[in-house]
Design a protein around this motif. Structure first.
Motif, PDB file in Angstrom:
ATOM      1  N   GLY A  15     -42.015  -4.044 -13.475  1.00 22.47           N
ATOM      2  CA  GLY A  15     -42.634  -5.366 -13.527  1.00 22.47           C
ATOM      3  C   GLY A  15     -41.602  -6.447 -13.756  1.00 22.47           C
ATOM      4  N   GLU A  16     -42.103  -7.629 -14.047  1.00 23.02           N
ATOM      5  CA  GLU A  16     -41.209  -8.770 -14.277  1.00 23.02           C
ATOM      6  C   GLU A  16     -40.198  -8.503 -15.379  1.00 23.02           C
ATOM      7  OE1 GLU A  16     -42.640 -12.808 -14.545  1.00 23.02           O
ATOM      8  OE2 GLU A  16     -44.375 -12.264 -13.316  1.00 23.02           O
ATOM      9  N   ALA A  17     -40.609  -7.802 -16.436  1.00 19.15           N
ATOM     10  CA  ALA A  17     -39.696  -7.519 -17.546  1.00 19.15           C
ATOM     11  C   ALA A  17     -38.510  -6.672 -17.105  1.00 19.15           C
ATOM     12  CB  ALA A  17     -40.435  -6.833 -18.690  1.00 19.15           C
ATOM     13  N   ASP A  18     -38.659  -5.934 -15.989  1.00 18.60           N
ATOM     14  CA  ASP A  18     -37.586  -5.096 -15.449  1.00 18.60           C
ATOM     15  C   ASP A  18     -36.707  -5.851 -14.455  1.00 18.60           C
ATOM     16  OD1 ASP A  18     -38.446  -2.459 -16.584  1.00 18.60           O
ATOM     17  OD2 ASP A  18     -40.232  -2.910 -15.378  1.00 18.60           O
ATOM     18  N   GLY A  24     -42.251 -16.596  -4.639  1.00 17.42           N
ATOM     19  CA  GLY A  24     -42.162 -18.031  -4.889  1.00 17.42           C
ATOM     20  C   GLY A  24     -41.298 -18.428  -6.064  1.00 17.42           C
ATOM     21  N   THR A  25     -40.640 -17.472  -6.709  1.00 15.31           N
ATOM     22  CA  THR A  25     -39.785 -17.774  -7.853  1.00 15.31           C
ATOM     23  C   THR A  25     -38.581 -18.594  -7.398  1.00 15.31           C
ATOM     24  OG1 THR A  25     -40.452 -15.787  -9.049  1.00 15.31           O
ATOM     25  CG2 THR A  25     -38.347 -16.760  -9.678  1.00 15.31           C
ATOM     26  N   THR A  26     -38.278 -19.656  -8.138  1.00 19.51           N
ATOM     27  CA  THR A  26     -37.108 -20.477  -7.815  1.00 19.51           C
ATOM     28  C   THR A  26     -36.050 -20.331  -8.905  1.00 19.51           C
ATOM     29  OG1 THR A  26     -37.703 -22.515  -8.994  1.00 19.51           O
ATOM     30  CG2 THR A  26     -38.692 -22.172  -6.790  1.00 19.51           C
ATOM     31  N   VAL A  27     -34.893 -20.932  -8.657  1.00 25.37           N
ATOM     32  CA  VAL A  27     -33.801 -20.876  -9.632  1.00 25.37           C
ATOM     33  C   VAL A  27     -34.127 -21.663 -10.902  1.00 25.37           C
ATOM     34  CG1 VAL A  27     -32.045 -20.482  -7.863  1.00 25.37           C
ATOM     35  CG2 VAL A  27     -32.531 -22.819  -8.613  1.00 25.37           C
ATOM     36  N   PHE A  28     -35.226 -22.381 -10.908  1.00 27.08           N
ATOM     37  CA  PHE A  28     -35.621 -23.177 -12.075  1.00 27.08           C
ATOM     38  C   PHE A  28     -36.707 -22.505 -12.922  1.00 27.08           C
ATOM     39  CE2 PHE A  28     -33.974 -26.170  -8.931  1.00 27.08           C
ATOM     40  CZ  PHE A  28     -32.959 -26.755  -9.675  1.00 27.08           C
ATOM     41  N   ASP A  29     -37.104 -21.292 -12.574  1.00 29.05           N
ATOM     42  CA  ASP A  29     -38.186 -20.600 -13.280  1.00 29.05           C
ATOM     43  C   ASP A  29     -37.661 -19.796 -14.473  1.00 29.05           C
ATOM     44  OD1 ASP A  29     -40.301 -21.572 -11.734  1.00 29.05           O
ATOM     45  OD2 ASP A  29     -40.048 -19.994 -10.227  1.00 29.05           O
ATOM     46  N   ASP A  30     -37.481 -20.486 -15.596  1.00 26.60           N
ATOM     47  CA  ASP A  30     -36.936 -19.854 -16.803  1.00 26.60           C
ATOM     48  C   ASP A  30     -37.832 -18.772 -17.397  1.00 26.60           C
ATOM     49  OD1 ASP A  30     -34.555 -21.318 -16.903  1.00 26.60           O
ATOM     50  OD2 ASP A  30     -35.530 -22.982 -17.942  1.00 26.60           O
ATOM     51  N   GLY A  31     -39.110 -18.778 -17.063  1.00 26.31           N
ATOM     52  CA  GLY A  31     -40.021 -17.781 -17.613  1.00 26.31           C
ATOM     53  C   GLY A  31     -39.952 -16.436 -16.916  1.00 26.31           C
ATOM     54  N   VAL A  32     -39.160 -16.323 -15.874  1.00 27.36           N
ATOM     55  CA  VAL A  32     -39.032 -15.076 -15.118  1.00 27.36           C
ATOM     56  C   VAL A  32     -37.721 -14.409 -15.543  1.00 27.36           C
ATOM     57  CG1 VAL A  32     -38.845 -14.064 -12.811  1.00 27.36           C
ATOM     58  CG2 VAL A  32     -40.357 -16.019 -13.197  1.00 27.36           C
ATOM     59  N   ARG A  58     -35.107 -20.094  -3.536  1.00 24.63           N
ATOM     60  CA  ARG A  58     -35.940 -19.058  -4.139  1.00 24.63           C
ATOM     61  C   ARG A  58     -35.075 -17.865  -4.531  1.00 24.63           C
ATOM     62  NH1 ARG A  58     -40.424 -18.512   0.198  1.00 24.63           N
ATOM     63  NH2 ARG A  58     -39.209 -20.064   1.231  1.00 24.63           N
ATOM     64  N   VAL A  59     -35.485 -17.205  -5.575  1.00 25.23           N
ATOM     65  CA  VAL A  59     -34.790 -16.006  -6.041  1.00 25.23           C
ATOM     66  C   VAL A  59     -35.587 -14.803  -5.562  1.00 25.23           C
ATOM     67  CG1 VAL A  59     -34.044 -14.697  -8.071  1.00 25.23           C
ATOM     68  CG2 VAL A  59     -33.830 -17.202  -8.037  1.00 25.23           C
ATOM     69  N   ASN A  60     -34.962 -14.010  -4.701  1.00 23.12           N
ATOM     70  CA  ASN A  60     -35.586 -12.770  -4.224  1.00 23.12           C
ATOM     71  C   ASN A  60     -35.112 -11.573  -5.028  1.00 23.12           C
ATOM     72  OD1 ASN A  60     -36.931 -14.205  -2.197  1.00 23.12           O
ATOM     73  ND2 ASN A  60     -35.158 -14.085  -0.875  1.00 23.12           N
ATOM     74  N   GLY A  61     -34.016 -11.731  -5.720  1.00 23.57           N
ATOM     75  CA  GLY A  61     -33.476 -10.709  -6.601  1.00 23.57           C
ATOM     76  C   GLY A  61     -32.494 -11.372  -7.535  1.00 23.57           C
ATOM     77  N   ASP A 105     -29.910 -12.864  -5.246  1.00 26.31           N
ATOM     78  CA  ASP A 105     -30.306 -12.822  -3.839  1.00 26.31           C
ATOM     79  C   ASP A 105     -31.180 -14.043  -3.596  1.00 26.31           C
ATOM     80  OD1 ASP A 105     -28.965 -10.416  -3.695  1.00 26.31           O
ATOM     81  OD2 ASP A 105     -30.780  -9.197  -3.830  1.00 26.31           O
ATOM     82  N   VAL A 106     -30.722 -14.905  -2.696  1.00 24.76           N
ATOM     83  CA  VAL A 106     -31.343 -16.206  -2.476  1.00 24.76           C
ATOM     84  C   VAL A 106     -32.068 -16.251  -1.130  1.00 24.76           C
ATOM     85  CG1 VAL A 106     -30.846 -18.676  -2.191  1.00 24.76           C
ATOM     86  CG2 VAL A 106     -29.578 -17.342  -3.866  1.00 24.76           C
ATOM     87  N   GLY A 107     -33.162 -16.943  -1.099  1.00 23.53           N
ATOM     88  CA  GLY A 107     -33.894 -17.212   0.127  1.00 23.53           C
ATOM     89  C   GLY A 107     -34.449 -18.607   0.017  1.00 23.53           C
ATOM     90  N   PRO A 108     -35.082 -19.117   1.014  1.00 22.69           N
ATOM     91  CA  PRO A 108     -35.249 -18.596   2.368  1.00 22.69           C
ATOM     92  C   PRO A 108     -33.976 -18.817   3.192  1.00 22.69           C
ATOM     93  CG  PRO A 108     -36.298 -20.728   2.224  1.00 22.69           C
ATOM     94  CD  PRO A 108     -35.772 -20.398   0.834  1.00 22.69           C
ATOM     95  N   ALA A 109     -34.081 -18.639   4.507  1.00 24.82           N
ATOM     96  CA  ALA A 109     -32.930 -18.764   5.404  1.00 24.82           C
ATOM     97  C   ALA A 109     -32.255 -20.132   5.286  1.00 24.82           C
ATOM     98  CB  ALA A 109     -33.356 -18.493   6.846  1.00 24.82           C
ATOM     99  N   GLU A 110     -33.035 -21.190   5.064  1.00 28.98           N
ATOM    100  CA  GLU A 110     -32.460 -22.537   4.946  1.00 28.98           C
ATOM    101  C   GLU A 110     -31.540 -22.624   3.726  1.00 28.98           C
ATOM    102  OE1 GLU A 110     -35.885 -22.052   5.077  1.00 28.98           O
ATOM    103  OE2 GLU A 110     -36.067 -22.451   7.220  1.00 28.98           O
ATOM    104  N   ALA A 111     -31.946 -22.002   2.627  1.00 31.57           N
ATOM    105  CA  ALA A 111     -31.106 -21.992   1.418  1.00 31.57           C
ATOM    106  C   ALA A 111     -29.853 -21.158   1.654  1.00 31.57           C
ATOM    107  CB  ALA A 111     -31.901 -21.460   0.231  1.00 31.57           C
ATOM    108  N   GLN A 112     -30.005 -20.025   2.322  1.00 34.99           N
ATOM    109  CA  GLN A 112     -28.845 -19.187   2.636  1.00 34.99           C
ATOM    110  C   GLN A 112     -27.859 -19.944   3.517  1.00 34.99           C
ATOM    111  OE1 GLN A 112     -30.434 -15.635   4.429  1.00 34.99           O
ATOM    112  NE2 GLN A 112     -31.597 -15.110   2.616  1.00 34.99           N
ATOM    113  N   ALA A 113     -28.366 -20.641   4.523  1.00 30.00           N
ATOM    114  CA  ALA A 113     -27.496 -21.403   5.425  1.00 30.00           C
ATOM    115  C   ALA A 113     -26.779 -22.516   4.665  1.00 30.00           C
ATOM    116  CB  ALA A 113     -28.315 -21.973   6.583  1.00 30.00           C
ATOM    117  N   TRP A 114     -27.504 -23.209   3.789  1.00 27.79           N
ATOM    118  CA  TRP A 114     -26.893 -24.292   3.025  1.00 27.79           C
ATOM    119  C   TRP A 114     -25.791 -23.739   2.118  1.00 27.79           C
ATOM    120  CZ3 TRP A 114     -25.602 -26.203  -1.664  1.00 27.79           C
ATOM    121  CH2 TRP A 114     -25.298 -27.574  -1.728  1.00 27.79           C
ATOM    122  N   LEU A 115     -26.086 -22.643   1.422  1.00 28.61           N
ATOM    123  CA  LEU A 115     -25.079 -22.044   0.542  1.00 28.61           C
ATOM    124  C   LEU A 115     -23.886 -21.507   1.322  1.00 28.61           C
ATOM    125  CD1 LEU A 115     -27.033 -20.109  -2.228  1.00 28.61           C
ATOM    126  CD2 LEU A 115     -25.425 -21.993  -2.527  1.00 28.61           C
TER     127      LEU A 115
END
Length: 161
Positions: A15-18, A24-32, A58-61, A105-115
């Motif tokens: 789960g999330e604790a693992d 939909g999680t973003t780099v600003f979601d401190d609760g995750v 978004r954070v995919n991993g 691990d970042v998404g979506p493709a637009e974020a990957q391209a920008w980075l």
């Protein structure tokens, strides 16, 4: 359960604790935990980049527990048919920078391209050519650019411990 009933084993789903990441999680979601447990310098660089990019990161991993990483590795072995092929995509818990909170691990493709184009200015570098979503912090990249990418994790000396 009686002596005649077979023992039942339960497989706990990570789960999330693992470190499992809700959609939909973003780099600003401190609760995750996958975000909150990232290395603070990596997370700060990601947040600066995301703010400047004007693109949702978004954070995919992110951070993962050793048990969750072990499960991902076993799944990769099953999917790819061998330890050798799985190693191109998923590290062991002992070598994974996700377990230490040093990879995202970042998404979506637009974020990957920008980075891919601008990440070095923040010290954010793509490490593997076969994983355009995988970024790690390399502070020296701000002045010197990102180091050459490995073809895949099997070429990374850190994965050979």
């Amino acid at each position: 359960m009686t002596d005649r009933e077979p023992a039942r084993t339960t497989t706990r789903v990570p789960g999330e604790a693992d470190g499992a990441v809700p959609d939909g999680t973003t780099v600003f979601d401190d609760g995750v935990p996958a975000v909150a447990n990232l290395d603070p310098a990596l997370l700060a660089a990601l947040r600066r980049a995301a703010t400047d990019a004007g693109v949702e990161f978004r954070v995919n991993g992110g951070w993962r527990s050793p048990d969750y990483q072990r499960r991902l590795r076993r799944s990769a072995v099953s999917r790819h048919g061998s330890e050798e092929e799985a190693a191109r995509w998923v590290a062991t818990p002992e070598t994974s920078p996700h377990v230490s909170g040093n990879a995202v691990d970042v998404g979506p493709a637009e974020a990957q391209a920008w980075l891919s184009e601008h990440g070095a200015a923040y010290g954010l570098c793509q490490i593997y050519r076969n994983e355009p979503w995988h970024y790690e912090l390399r502070p020296e990249a701000v002045e010197h650019g990102c180091p050459p990418r490995y073809p895949d994790p099997t070429h990374d000396p850190r994965m050979r411990r």
